[in-house]
Design an enzyme around this catalytic site. Structure first.
Site, mmCIF file in Angstrom:
data_model
loop_
_atom_site.group_PDB
_atom_site.id
_atom_site.type_symbol
_atom_site.label_atom_id
_atom_site.label_comp_id
_atom_site.label_asym_id
_atom_site.label_seq_id
_atom_site.Cartn_x
_atom_site.Cartn_y
_atom_site.Cartn_z
ATOM 1 N N ASP A 206 0.859 -1.165 0.000
ATOM 2 C CA ASP A 206 0.000 0.000 0.000
ATOM 3 C C ASP A 206 0.908 1.232 0.000
ATOM 4 O OD1 ASP A 206 -2.396 1.644 0.549
ATOM 5 O OD2 ASP A 206 -1.502 1.847 2.537
ATOM 6 N N ASP B 262 -0.224 5.173 0.885
ATOM 7 C CA ASP B 262 -0.502 6.129 1.960
ATOM 8 C C ASP B 262 -0.639 5.418 3.307
ATOM 9 O OD1 ASP B 262 -0.596 8.154 0.066
ATOM 10 O OD2 ASP B 262 -2.748 7.949 -0.247
ATOM 11 N N ASP C 295 -1.531 -0.775 5.959
ATOM 12 C CA ASP C 295 -1.714 -0.175 7.282
ATOM 13 C C ASP C 295 -3.172 -0.078 7.695
ATOM 14 O OD1 ASP C 295 -2.522 3.158 7.049
ATOM 15 O OD2 ASP C 295 -2.071 2.008 5.245
#
Length: 252
Positions: free
Chosen positions: A13, A15, A192
């Protein structure tokens, strides 16, 4: 059984995992809200909206700002004077404004998290193909990777406009598996947020949840990833690389 032993490729991922993009996103969101004469949100609130792409980000920003404006006017004893423009059109206007402002803030408002560049370099040197899967609008992705100096590490990049179904749908990860010519269980996805973990589980891939990201203010452990790491460099020993190899790459 150690699921890491079967890994033949890694996807990340963007961001909240590789990049702290909250400052740039917040600046663009608040500028867009201000342009529509709506309350500004601030970074602590914007980070709880990140993860589902720009359209959803704008919906969350608009809904919060409208409610905030109503509350402010009520506290002042004033009626909330609504706009004649339909809500859907206001959100579209907000998205256009966001795109314009984010072009100005995306690079200067985005920063690599600690050890990201060195860890990616070590994994790349190991020969593992690396991919990027993000819900961020595609036009912003490649320039940002170049500006941060990590574009060269990725074999394949999937932006939010490159698939019909964004994360948490498994489509982006299955596309990565197809491009890398590996099976879903051979792909490790590092993220995240719960969207990242849900996407990996739906695809049948192994997943790592990083504890330092955004994730809507929730603990990543609640999504039950296969592995939970506090530091990005923790990927190295998990994949059979030592931190000393990471340090050697850093010093080259």
């Amino acid at each position: 059984m150690n699921k890491m032993q079967s890994i033949q490729g890694i996807a990340f991922d963007l961001d909240g995992t590789l990049v702290d993009s909250a400052p740039g996103l917040t600046a663009a969101v608040d500028s867009a809200l201000y342009a529509l004469e709506l309350p500004q949100a601030g970074e602590a609130r914007v980070v709880t909206w990140i993860g589902n792409g720009a359209d959803v980000l704008m919906e969350r920003a608009f809904n919060w700002a409208r409610q905030e404006r109503t509350s402010q006017r009520a506290a002042q004893g004033k009626p909330d004077v609504g706009h004649d423009i339909p809500q859907e059109e206001q959100i579209r206007m907000l998205r256009k404004l966001f795109n314009r402002y984010y072009e100005e803030t995306v690079e200067e408002g985005s920063f690599l998290f600690p050890d990201v560049a060195q860890t990616l370099a070590a994994l790349h040197a190991k020969g593992l193909p690396l991919a990027l899967v993000t819900n961020k609008p595609t036009p912003f992705v490649a320039p940002l990777l170049e500006a941060l100096g990590i574009a060269q590490y990725f074999t394949f990049v999937v932006g939010g406009d490159d698939v019909v179904n964004k994360k948490p749908h498994p489509e982006p990860l299955l596309l990565v598996c197809k491009k890398l010519n590996i099976q879903p269980y051979e792909l490790l996805f590092v993220g995240d947020s719960r969207n990242d973990i849900l996407a990996a589980k739906a695809a049948g891939s192994v997943c790592v949840g990083m504890t330092y990201g955004y994730n809507y203010g929730e603990a990543i452990t609640a999504s039950e990833p296969d592995y939970v790491f506090d530091h990005f460099k923790d990927l190295l020993p998990a994949l059979g690389l030592s931190h000393s190899e990471n340090q050697e790459t850093k010093n080259d």
